[in-house]
Scaffold this motif. Sequence first.
Motif, short mmCIF file in Angstrom:
data_model
loop_
_atom_site.label_atom_id
_atom_site.label_comp_id
_atom_site.label_asym_id
_atom_site.label_seq_id
_atom_site.Cartn_x
_atom_site.Cartn_y
_atom_site.Cartn_z
N HIS A 67 75.47 42.89 35.19
CA HIS A 67 75.28 42.07 36.36
C HIS A 67 74.35 42.76 37.36
O HIS A 67 73.39 42.15 37.87
CB HIS A 67 76.65 41.83 36.99
N ALA A 68 74.63 44.06 37.62
CA ALA A 68 73.83 44.83 38.57
C ALA A 68 72.41 44.97 38.05
O ALA A 68 71.44 44.88 38.81
CB ALA A 68 74.47 46.20 38.78
N ASN A 69 72.28 45.18 36.75
CA ASN A 69 70.98 45.32 36.12
C ASN A 69 70.16 44.05 36.35
O ASN A 69 68.98 44.12 36.73
CB ASN A 69 71.17 45.58 34.63
N ALA A 70 70.78 42.91 36.16
CA ALA A 70 70.07 41.63 36.30
C ALA A 70 69.58 41.44 37.74
O ALA A 70 68.55 40.82 37.98
CB ALA A 70 70.99 40.49 35.90
N ARG A 71 70.33 41.99 38.68
CA ARG A 71 69.94 41.83 40.08
C ARG A 71 69.17 43.04 40.62
O ARG A 71 69.07 43.24 41.83
CB ARG A 71 71.18 41.57 40.93
N VAL A 72 68.68 43.86 39.68
CA VAL A 72 67.94 45.07 39.99
C VAL A 72 68.67 45.98 40.98
O VAL A 72 68.06 46.67 41.79
CB VAL A 72 66.51 44.76 40.50
N GLN A 73 70.01 45.99 40.89
CA GLN A 73 70.79 46.96 41.69
C GLN A 73 71.02 48.17 40.79
O GLN A 73 72.13 48.43 40.34
CB GLN A 73 72.13 46.36 42.10
N ILE A 74 69.91 48.89 40.51
CA ILE A 74 70.00 49.97 39.53
C ILE A 74 70.94 51.06 40.01
O ILE A 74 71.65 51.68 39.22
CB ILE A 74 68.60 50.54 39.22
N ASP A 75 70.96 51.30 41.33
CA ASP A 75 71.87 52.35 41.84
C ASP A 75 73.33 51.97 41.59
O ASP A 75 74.14 52.80 41.18
CB ASP A 75 71.62 52.63 43.33
N LEU A 76 73.66 50.71 41.73
CA LEU A 76 75.03 50.24 41.43
C LEU A 76 75.31 50.39 39.93
O LEU A 76 76.39 50.81 39.52
CB LEU A 76 75.20 48.78 41.87
N MET A 77 74.31 50.06 39.12
CA MET A 77 74.48 50.19 37.67
C MET A 77 74.79 51.63 37.31
O MET A 77 75.70 51.92 36.53
CB MET A 77 73.20 49.73 36.98
N PHE A 78 74.04 52.57 37.89
CA PHE A 78 74.29 53.99 37.63
C PHE A 78 75.68 54.40 38.13
O PHE A 78 76.38 55.16 37.46
CB PHE A 78 73.22 54.85 38.31
N ALA A 79 76.06 53.87 39.27
CA ALA A 79 77.39 54.21 39.81
C ALA A 79 78.48 53.76 38.85
O ALA A 79 79.43 54.50 38.57
CB ALA A 79 77.57 53.57 41.18
N ALA A 80 78.31 52.54 38.30
CA ALA A 80 79.30 52.02 37.35
C ALA A 80 79.32 52.85 36.07
O ALA A 80 80.37 53.20 35.53
CB ALA A 80 78.99 50.56 37.02
N LEU A 81 78.10 53.21 35.62
CA LEU A 81 77.99 54.02 34.40
C LEU A 81 78.69 55.37 34.56
O LEU A 81 79.44 55.81 33.69
CB LEU A 81 76.51 54.22 34.07
N LEU A 82 78.44 56.02 35.71
CA LEU A 82 79.06 57.32 35.94
C LEU A 82 80.58 57.20 36.04
O LEU A 82 81.32 58.07 35.57
CB LEU A 82 78.49 57.97 37.21
N THR A 83 81.04 56.11 36.67
CA THR A 83 82.48 55.89 36.75
C THR A 83 83.08 55.77 35.35
O THR A 83 84.10 56.37 35.03
CB THR A 83 82.78 54.61 37.55
N LEU A 84 82.39 55.01 34.49
CA LEU A 84 82.86 54.85 33.11
C LEU A 84 82.93 56.20 32.41
O LEU A 84 83.93 56.53 31.75
CB LEU A 84 81.90 53.91 32.36
N ALA A 85 81.87 57.02 32.59
CA ALA A 85 81.84 58.34 31.96
C ALA A 85 83.01 59.20 32.45
O ALA A 85 83.69 59.85 31.65
CB ALA A 85 80.51 59.01 32.25
N CYS A 86 83.25 59.15 33.79
CA CYS A 86 84.36 59.93 34.35
C CYS A 86 85.69 59.51 33.74
O CYS A 86 86.49 60.35 33.30
CB CYS A 86 84.44 59.74 35.85
N PHE A 87 85.90 58.19 33.70
CA PHE A 87 87.17 57.70 33.14
C PHE A 87 87.32 58.10 31.68
O PHE A 87 88.39 58.50 31.24
CB PHE A 87 87.28 56.19 33.31
N ALA A 88 86.21 57.99 30.93
CA ALA A 88 86.26 58.34 29.50
C ALA A 88 86.68 59.79 29.34
O ALA A 88 87.54 60.12 28.51
CB ALA A 88 84.91 58.08 28.86
N VAL A 89 86.10 60.68 30.17
CA VAL A 89 86.43 62.10 30.07
C VAL A 89 87.90 62.33 30.45
O VAL A 89 88.62 63.06 29.79
CB VAL A 89 85.50 62.94 30.98
N ILE A 90 88.34 61.63 31.52
CA ILE A 90 89.73 61.82 31.97
C ILE A 90 90.72 61.34 30.90
O ILE A 90 91.69 62.04 30.58
CB ILE A 90 89.95 61.10 33.31
N ILE A 91 90.44 60.16 30.32
CA ILE A 91 91.34 59.66 29.26
C ILE A 91 91.40 60.65 28.11
O ILE A 91 92.46 61.00 27.60
CB ILE A 91 90.86 58.30 28.73
#
Lengths: 260, 254
Positions: free
Chosen positions: B205-229
């Motif tokens: 969704h963020a990508n489509a609206r060129v909110q690349i910074d939001l996209m990166f924020a979501a991606l990093l959150t996913l990575a953090c959660f993956a590591v924590i799990i």
Amino acid sequence: MPQKTLSASPQPAPGISLSGVSLRYEGVYLFKELDLCLPAGQCSALLGPSGVGKSSLLRLIAGLQPFEPGGRVTIAENEAQQTGKTSANIAYMAQQDLLMPWLDALGNVTLGARLRHERPDHARARDLLHQVGLTDYQHALPATLSGGMRQRVALARTLMEDRPIILMDEPFSALDAITRLRLQELAAKLLRGRTILLVTHDPLEALRISQRIFIMAGRPARLSEATLPDGETPRDPADAAVLHHHAELLRRLSTADAQP
Amino acid sequence: MMRVLRPVIIIAGLIFIWQIIVWLSGAPHFILPAPARVAEAWWAHHATILGHAGVTLLEIALGLLFGALLGASSALTLAYFRPARRWLLPVLVASQAVPVFALAPILVLWLGYGIASKVAMATLIIYFPVATNFYDGLRRTEPGWADLARTMGASRWTLLTRIRVPAALPALASGLRVATAVAPIGAVVGEWVGASAGLGYLMLHANARVQIDLMFAALLTLACFAVIIYFIVDTGLRRALPWQPDKLPAEQEE
């Protein structure tokens, strides 16, 4: 369950007799129509070069190794062993301690009862651990014990089964010399009165704790009996007669090994 | 001390490299946003991000649960029933020849845009490593233990439950570790194909609206959660299997 005497088996130990037993491995006969009689209540040692089929013969008596039709394994004159079927008269002790790494010493000693869905007799298990000198290690996991201690737990587990026949496959061969001597003595003392088959490649071990010695050699293998010095077991390894017999056994084994 | 410090240093190092790439390449913020910009975006949207992260987390957790249960029971069936080995093992292997990603549109078609299709995706991805690792462990029971149990009068079933299963638990644990590492893939791919919530959906969704910074924020959150799990599962497994040697002999000297 009434408390049993620990050092002697409850009923007179039965003997074992094999007649006309043959076993093939990849088309080659390891032994062919072999006869063997193991006297009741005594320790018989089976010596021979490695690969000759000693362990197979022991596994066959234990009911773990199917053999060619026509042979017969009889225990206690009345129980004909079916091929590939284990007997309730037999306890088995292997070269590796075969302790379950997730069970503590006490859990390993009482393993048999739990595998048969019986209530384990913890008091007796503790007593046996005490007899093998591991009073303070009941709750130790096998990984924290030394090789000698682990094999003592295995010995206690074998005794816990309280079977009249004990089959031992090089039970002490992975131990250092001193630990081995101690454990041989302990085993000879605790297993007295039972019918024991001890597979070993160590002639001195055979001389120390057995009343009969059989030598297995050749392909297909043949059995011959060796003489033993007089006296009670465990025999002193420094005794002149023992040393003399040791030299004699080594000579016989090396000629046996040289045969094709 | 170093155990706590090391991850911090690694993360700081990665952020530093990221910043250097931004400086050197001079990439515009809608191609590669700088770390500070992503942090800002994360803070500005943290409620949205965490809400979506919760959905993805639930999908991963349910996928792990079902995948592990299915995988473990398949392995037990294969280990206990000889005909099952002959008939099911080829099916199990063949099932992995179909890329799970290719199944995502079908699953969304059948199970809808809700979390069911994503849980199914995650389950499918998790199933295989759990089933094969556990089955491998069950197959490699120390033969001496089986002999010993037989002379003690154990039935085949008792041999399985009292000896083969505990002995195979370390193998099951390594299957679960792999499964935990790949589980987020299943959930996120499912979200990309069609969803109304979740971090994958948010990124698209963020990508489509060129909110690349939001996209990166979501991606990093996913990575953090993956590591924590992964960390939680790994620690849990270690605690559950205390007899298993934890380190390689060479490492123990450290």
